[in-house]
Design a protein around this motif. Structure first.
Motif, PDB file in Angstrom:
ATOM      1  N   ARG A  47       0.833  -1.210   0.000  1.00  0.00           N
ATOM      2  CA  ARG A  47       0.000   0.000   0.000  1.00  0.00           C
ATOM      3  C   ARG A  47       0.865   1.256   0.000  1.00  0.00           C
ATOM      4  O   ARG A  47       1.876   1.336   0.677  1.00  0.00           O
ATOM      5  N   THR A  67      -5.523  13.545  -2.010  1.00  0.00           N
ATOM      6  CA  THR A  67      -4.794  12.334  -1.642  1.00  0.00           C
ATOM      7  C   THR A  67      -5.361  11.139  -2.400  1.00  0.00           C
ATOM      8  O   THR A  67      -6.475  11.185  -2.923  1.00  0.00           O
ATOM      9  N   ALA A  68      -4.594  10.082  -2.429  1.00  0.00           N
ATOM     10  CA  ALA A  68      -5.038   8.821  -3.017  1.00  0.00           C
ATOM     11  C   ALA A  68      -4.271   7.690  -2.348  1.00  0.00           C
ATOM     12  O   ALA A  68      -3.151   7.878  -1.880  1.00  0.00           O
ATOM     13  N   GLY A  70      -3.156   3.574  -3.034  1.00  0.00           N
ATOM     14  CA  GLY A  70      -3.078   2.521  -4.038  1.00  0.00           C
ATOM     15  C   GLY A  70      -2.093   1.460  -3.602  1.00  0.00           C
ATOM     16  O   GLY A  70      -1.688   1.408  -2.441  1.00  0.00           O
ATOM     17  N   PRO A  87       1.658   5.794 -10.461  1.00  0.00           N
ATOM     18  CA  PRO A  87       0.228   5.482 -10.602  1.00  0.00           C
ATOM     19  C   PRO A  87      -0.633   6.103  -9.494  1.00  0.00           C
ATOM     20  O   PRO A  87      -1.688   6.681  -9.770  1.00  0.00           O
ATOM     21  N   THR A  88      -0.177   6.025  -8.253  1.00  0.00           N
ATOM     22  CA  THR A  88      -0.968   6.598  -7.147  1.00  0.00           C
ATOM     23  C   THR A  88      -0.876   8.116  -7.142  1.00  0.00           C
ATOM     24  O   THR A  88      -1.853   8.801  -6.841  1.00  0.00           O
ATOM     25  N   LEU A  90      -0.635   9.970  -9.824  1.00  0.00           N
ATOM     26  CA  LEU A  90      -1.548  10.404 -10.883  1.00  0.00           C
ATOM     27  C   LEU A  90      -2.997  10.359 -10.417  1.00  0.00           C
ATOM     28  O   LEU A  90      -3.802  11.213 -10.788  1.00  0.00           O
ATOM     29  N   SER A  91      -3.314   9.378  -9.591  1.00  0.00           N
ATOM     30  CA  SER A  91      -4.663   9.299  -9.033  1.00  0.00           C
ATOM     31  C   SER A  91      -4.952  10.514  -8.147  1.00  0.00           C
ATOM     32  O   SER A  91      -6.028  11.117  -8.228  1.00  0.00           O
ATOM     33  N   ALA A  92      -3.985  10.896  -7.308  1.00  0.00           N
ATOM     34  CA  ALA A  92      -4.162  12.092  -6.469  1.00  0.00           C
ATOM     35  C   ALA A  92      -4.273  13.343  -7.335  1.00  0.00           C
ATOM     36  O   ALA A  92      -5.132  14.195  -7.098  1.00  0.00           O
ATOM     37  N   GLY A  94      -5.398  13.562 -10.295  1.00  0.00           N
ATOM     38  CA  GLY A  94      -6.689  13.519 -10.961  1.00  0.00           C
ATOM     39  C   GLY A  94      -7.833  14.003 -10.099  1.00  0.00           C
ATOM     40  O   GLY A  94      -8.912  14.311 -10.604  1.00  0.00           O
ATOM     41  N   ARG A  95      -7.613  14.101  -8.815  1.00  0.00           N
ATOM     42  CA  ARG A  95      -8.656  14.578  -7.898  1.00  0.00           C
ATOM     43  C   ARG A  95      -8.630  16.097  -7.709  1.00  0.00           C
ATOM     44  O   ARG A  95      -9.493  16.655  -7.042  1.00  0.00           O
ATOM     45  N   THR A  99      -5.183  21.441 -13.136  1.00  0.00           N
ATOM     46  CA  THR A  99      -4.039  20.610 -13.468  1.00  0.00           C
ATOM     47  C   THR A  99      -2.760  21.423 -13.357  1.00  0.00           C
ATOM     48  O   THR A  99      -2.602  22.422 -14.070  1.00  0.00           O
TER      49      THR A  99
END
Length: 124
Positions: A47, A67-68, A70, A87-88, A90-92, A94-95, A99
């Motif tokens: 994690r 936050t994210a 993954g 990857p994680t 980019l997820s954060a 994206g929230r 940009t």
């Protein structure tokens, strides 16, 4: 984001991408905001938690954060952290409602990479 399945693939991809790095900003580049990103790893687990914060450069005011959580699917390899963390991150990113402009502080080239202890704090 497609994460390479082997260290060799990651090194080859990183080398290919390095050739496209532009080291000077465009003449009209004058950002008004900045973003900081970081990750923390769970102990004895794949994690990973990622955080991003955007600030107004002139005032230091926090404009937005996200936050994210993954799982890191790529092994721990100094100098190849992006394949574990991106990857994680980019997820954060994206929230966020906005940009951030992609600019990155360049780290030393392989094989040195980023060393343990470069971070300002530790997560236990």
């Amino acid at each position: 984001m497609l994460v390479p399945s082997t260290v060799e693939e990651a090194v080859a991809l990183q080398s290919a991408l390095a050739r496209s790095v532009v080291r000077t900003p465009p003449p009209d580049f004058s950002p008004r905001t900045a973003a900081g990103l970081d990750v923390a790893y769970a102990v004895d687990s794949p994690r990973v938690a990622a955080a991003v914060v955007t600030v107004d450069i002139a005032t230091g005011e926090v404009l937005e954060s996200a936050t994210a959580v993954g799982e890191a699917t790529f092994p721990y390899v100094p100098g190849l952290f992006a394949f574990r963390e991106l990857p994680t991150l980019l997820s954060a990113l994206g929230r966020l409602r906005t940009t951030p402009v992609p600019r990155h502080t360049l780290k030393p080239a392989r094989p040195r990479g980023v060393r343990e202890g470069d971070a300002r704090g530790e997560v236990r």
